[in-house]
Motif scaffolding. Structure first.
Motif, short mmCIF file in Angstrom:
data_model
loop_
_atom_site.label_atom_id
_atom_site.label_comp_id
_atom_site.label_asym_id
_atom_site.label_seq_id
_atom_site.Cartn_x
_atom_site.Cartn_y
_atom_site.Cartn_z
N LEU A 125 0.74 -1.23 -0.06
CA LEU A 125 0.00 -0.04 -0.08
C LEU A 125 0.92 1.20 0.05
O LEU A 125 0.62 2.20 -0.56
CB LEU A 125 -0.67 -0.03 1.42
N PHE A 126 2.05 1.21 0.86
CA PHE A 126 2.62 2.51 0.89
C PHE A 126 3.87 2.67 -0.15
O PHE A 126 4.58 3.84 -0.17
CB PHE A 126 3.60 2.46 2.24
N ALA A 127 4.16 1.62 -0.98
CA ALA A 127 5.17 1.71 -2.00
C ALA A 127 5.06 3.05 -2.99
O ALA A 127 4.07 3.28 -3.66
CB ALA A 127 4.92 0.61 -2.99
N GLY A 128 6.02 3.89 -2.97
CA GLY A 128 6.30 5.00 -3.57
C GLY A 128 5.37 6.15 -3.17
O GLY A 128 5.23 6.93 -3.78
N ALA A 129 5.05 6.13 -1.70
CA ALA A 129 4.18 7.13 -1.21
C ALA A 129 4.85 8.49 -1.10
O ALA A 129 4.14 9.44 -1.31
CB ALA A 129 3.74 6.96 0.19
N LEU A 130 5.99 8.66 -0.87
CA LEU A 130 6.94 9.95 -0.80
C LEU A 130 6.82 10.60 -2.31
O LEU A 130 6.49 11.64 -2.45
CB LEU A 130 7.96 9.79 -0.33
N ASP A 131 7.00 9.59 -3.26
CA ASP A 131 7.26 10.08 -4.71
C ASP A 131 5.75 10.60 -5.19
O ASP A 131 5.60 11.68 -5.86
CB ASP A 131 7.63 9.10 -5.70
N ASN A 132 4.82 9.97 -4.77
CA ASN A 132 3.44 10.25 -5.14
C ASN A 132 2.74 11.51 -4.42
O ASN A 132 2.11 12.23 -5.01
CB ASN A 132 2.43 8.97 -4.89
N HIS A 133 3.31 11.64 -3.35
CA HIS A 133 3.04 13.01 -2.44
C HIS A 133 3.63 14.16 -3.35
O HIS A 133 2.95 15.17 -3.32
CB HIS A 133 3.18 12.80 -0.95
N ARG A 134 4.70 13.89 -3.51
CA ARG A 134 5.81 15.30 -4.15
C ARG A 134 5.00 15.35 -5.67
O ARG A 134 4.85 16.47 -5.82
CB ARG A 134 6.87 14.66 -4.42
N ALA A 135 4.43 14.28 -6.45
CA ALA A 135 3.85 14.56 -7.86
C ALA A 135 2.59 15.29 -7.22
O ALA A 135 2.22 16.53 -8.02
CB ALA A 135 3.69 13.34 -8.26
N LEU A 136 1.99 14.83 -6.29
CA LEU A 136 0.47 15.60 -5.97
C LEU A 136 0.64 17.10 -5.38
O LEU A 136 0.13 18.03 -6.28
CB LEU A 136 -0.26 14.77 -5.03
N ALA A 137 1.79 17.11 -4.60
CA ALA A 137 2.09 18.66 -4.33
C ALA A 137 2.50 19.70 -5.39
O ALA A 137 2.22 20.55 -5.62
CB ALA A 137 3.10 18.43 -3.26
N GLN A 138 3.44 18.91 -6.28
CA GLN A 138 3.92 19.56 -7.55
C GLN A 138 2.47 20.23 -8.27
O GLN A 138 2.46 21.23 -8.85
CB GLN A 138 4.69 19.08 -8.55
N GLU A 139 1.63 19.23 -8.56
CA GLU A 139 0.66 19.59 -9.25
C GLU A 139 -0.54 20.39 -8.84
O GLU A 139 -1.08 21.19 -9.73
CB GLU A 139 -0.36 18.08 -9.73
N ILE A 140 -0.68 20.64 -7.64
CA ILE A 140 -1.66 21.55 -6.90
C ILE A 140 -0.90 22.68 -6.60
O ILE A 140 -1.70 23.78 -5.89
CB ILE A 140 -2.27 20.82 -5.85
N GLY A 141 0.28 22.84 -6.57
CA GLY A 141 0.76 24.33 -6.68
C GLY A 141 1.76 24.34 -5.28
O GLY A 141 1.96 25.62 -4.81
N CYS A 142 1.99 23.51 -4.29
CA CYS A 142 2.55 23.48 -3.20
C CYS A 142 3.76 22.44 -3.10
O CYS A 142 3.91 21.74 -1.91
CB CYS A 142 1.67 23.46 -1.93
N PRO A 143 4.87 22.38 -4.21
CA PRO A 143 5.93 21.64 -3.96
C PRO A 143 6.65 21.63 -2.67
O PRO A 143 7.44 20.53 -2.25
CB PRO A 143 6.69 21.85 -5.15
N GLN A 144 6.78 22.47 -1.98
CA GLN A 144 7.82 23.14 -0.91
C GLN A 144 7.03 22.25 0.40
O GLN A 144 7.82 22.11 1.27
CB GLN A 144 7.83 24.55 -0.83
N ARG A 145 5.95 21.90 0.20
CA ARG A 145 5.17 21.38 1.51
C ARG A 145 5.41 19.94 1.72
O ARG A 145 5.14 19.38 2.79
CB ARG A 145 3.78 21.69 1.33
N VAL A 146 6.16 19.20 0.71
CA VAL A 146 6.43 17.88 0.91
C VAL A 146 8.04 17.61 0.68
O VAL A 146 8.46 18.05 -0.28
CB VAL A 146 5.71 16.94 -0.25
N VAL A 147 8.54 17.14 1.79
CA VAL A 147 10.04 17.13 2.15
C VAL A 147 10.41 15.79 2.47
O VAL A 147 9.78 14.95 2.99
CB VAL A 147 10.35 18.15 3.02
N GLN A 148 11.95 15.48 1.89
CA GLN A 148 12.58 14.28 2.32
C GLN A 148 13.66 14.59 3.35
O GLN A 148 14.41 15.08 2.84
CB GLN A 148 12.98 13.50 1.35
N THR A 149 13.41 14.67 4.61
CA THR A 149 14.37 14.84 5.64
C THR A 149 14.80 13.67 6.39
O THR A 149 15.87 13.57 7.27
CB THR A 149 13.76 15.75 6.59
N GLY A 150 14.13 12.45 6.21
CA GLY A 150 14.29 11.19 7.04
C GLY A 150 13.59 11.49 8.56
O GLY A 150 13.04 12.52 8.83
#
Length: 424
Positions: free
Chosen positions: A121-146
């Motif tokens: 279920l979780f496979a690719g979740a971060l990449d998919n959230h990044r794609a969604l955030a980019q699409e809706i205009g808030c790419p800065q709101r999803v980060v990979q910090t660990g």
């Protein structure tokens, strides 16, 4: 599980019940297919559980809450009011059937099955959230910090060996850190924490409510409708080919498909249809400090307290603990205050503002830690998307893709088998 394909053509109607992060992502994904989509919720989008969570995108969180040996901790869970997982005395009888299922799901074989399902279920979740955030205009709101999971010593870490081994078997990358390694990443952490596990690939949302609100705005902008109404019940339309009747306080709605994504309130909608889903509110708390006078770069987990300390756009959010008390019991605000005490131990320079905001939310939790996803057997057009527990943000985007693909006929229903409502 039934393997019937339920399909819909572009323009078919779908009602999504629930405007939390799961419901909003699902509605947006469905609207992008060309379907007519309406979201119904009594509250404004993103203002319930999706408002106050820790914002973690923890696709590595494949270990269920119930791990082998959980029964050893049952006494503390029941009797210690300050325990990270607590059942108040007055709620014991109500919670007993859920707790029985919880303990029964902690066998090694079942835990492996659950972890495999969550990994899928979780496979690719971060990449998919990044794609969604980019699409809706808030790419800065999803980060990979660990994420940095902190332990006071090696013996404390050893107690969680099973969970870490389970994650690693399912492909989660981890790094062990000593005291120097901890301070190199986060100088503000107390020297009392001398060992840690770092998960470098995990992500976060820097402000969960604003993220949910932006998804809602994007949904409206592409033609989706959000209605403030409370759904009282569901019934098949008199002409079954016409789909479903959704009874609200304000009016009755008719639609071809219904997606139940009402979080902790979902089980009550399905009970009159004959489904008794053991869904509990995993009542979680947070303390939000706008001027903490301490800086951290990523989510920290104080493993001994099960407390998340997370940097956000609006300050520092301290969240965690699990309390069972249903949807009606008043909040135990002392549990929110205890979060601050724990955070102060982990970050000695932290200043706790007496005016820090406190919050309690109802995380929808199933005893096996698996959400309920997919079609409801013998009820064509009725779908489930709830029960993600403390992983609603993590699972939201992929859940949305699964549901949208299934309703439009692009996905085999067998993918939902591990998550089916029929398992109860």
């Amino acid at each position: 599980m039934e393997n019937t394909q339920y399909t819909a053509t572009a323009g078919s109607g779908v009602i999504v019940i629930g405007a939390g992060i799961v419901g909003l992502c699902t509605a947006y994904a469905l609207r992008k297919t060309g379907m007519t989509v309406t979201v119904i919720d009594p509250e404004e989008p993103g203002t319930q559980c999706s408002y106050g969570n820790a914002g973690a995108i923890s696709f590595g969180s494949v270990a269920p809450l119930a791990m082998p040996g959980v029964i050893k901790n049952a006494a503390a869970m029941l009797l210690d009011a300050d325990s990270p997982l607590h059942v108040p005395f007055r709620y014991w009888m109500h919670a007993a059937p859920w707790l029985s299922r919880f303990i029964a799901s902690a066998t090694p074989q079942r835990v492996e099955q659950i972890a495999s399902a969550l990994q899928q279920l979780f496979a690719g979740a971060l990449d998919n959230h990044r794609a969604l955030a980019q699409e809706i205009g808030c790419p800065q709101r999803v980060v990979q910090t660990g994420q940095l999971h902190l332990y006071r010593d090696a013996s404390a870490l050893a107690k969680d060996t099973g969970s870490w081994q389970l994650r690693e078997r399912h492909g989660v990358r981890t790094e062990r850190l000593d005291a120097d390694g901890i301070r190199a990443l986060e100088p503000a952490v107390s020297p009392a924490y001398r060992t840690a596990v770092f998960m470098p690939d995990q992500g976060a949302v820097t402000e969960p409510f604003l993220y949910a609100k932006t998804i809602a705005d994007a949904f409206r902008e592409c033609g989706g409708v959000i209605i403030r109404d409370r759904v009282l019940g569901l019934a098949r339309a008199t002409d079954q080919s016409a789909g479903w009747r959704v009874q609200g306080v304000q009016q009755t709605y008719q639609t071809q498909h219904v997606v139940v994504a009402a979080g902790a309130w979902s089980a009550a909608l399905l009970r009159p249809l004959g489904w008794r889903v053991p869904l509990e509110s995993q009542r979680g708390y947070h303390l939000h400090v706008t001027e903490p006078h301490v800086s951290i770069s990523r989510p920290l987990v104080l493993a001994d307290r099960k407390v998340f300390v997370v940097p956000m756009e609006t300050g520092l959010r301290i969240s965690g603990t699990v309390e069972f008390g249903g949807l009606k019991m008043r909040p135990t605000w002392r549990r929110a205050d205890l979060l601050g005490v724990a955070a102060k131990e982990g970050l000695p320079a932290l200043r706790l503002d007496p005016q820090a905001s406190r919050w309690m939310g109802h995380r929808p939790c199933l005893p096996d830690s698996l959400p309920v996803l997919g079609p409801v057997p013998r009820s064509p057009g009725l779908w489930c998307a709830f029960g993600h527990g403390h992983l609603g943000v993590t699972g939201s985007v992929n859940t949305a893709q699964w549901i949208a693909s299934a309703i439009t006929g692009a996905m085999d229903m067998a993918k939902f088998e591990a998550f089916s409502i029929a398992r109860f």
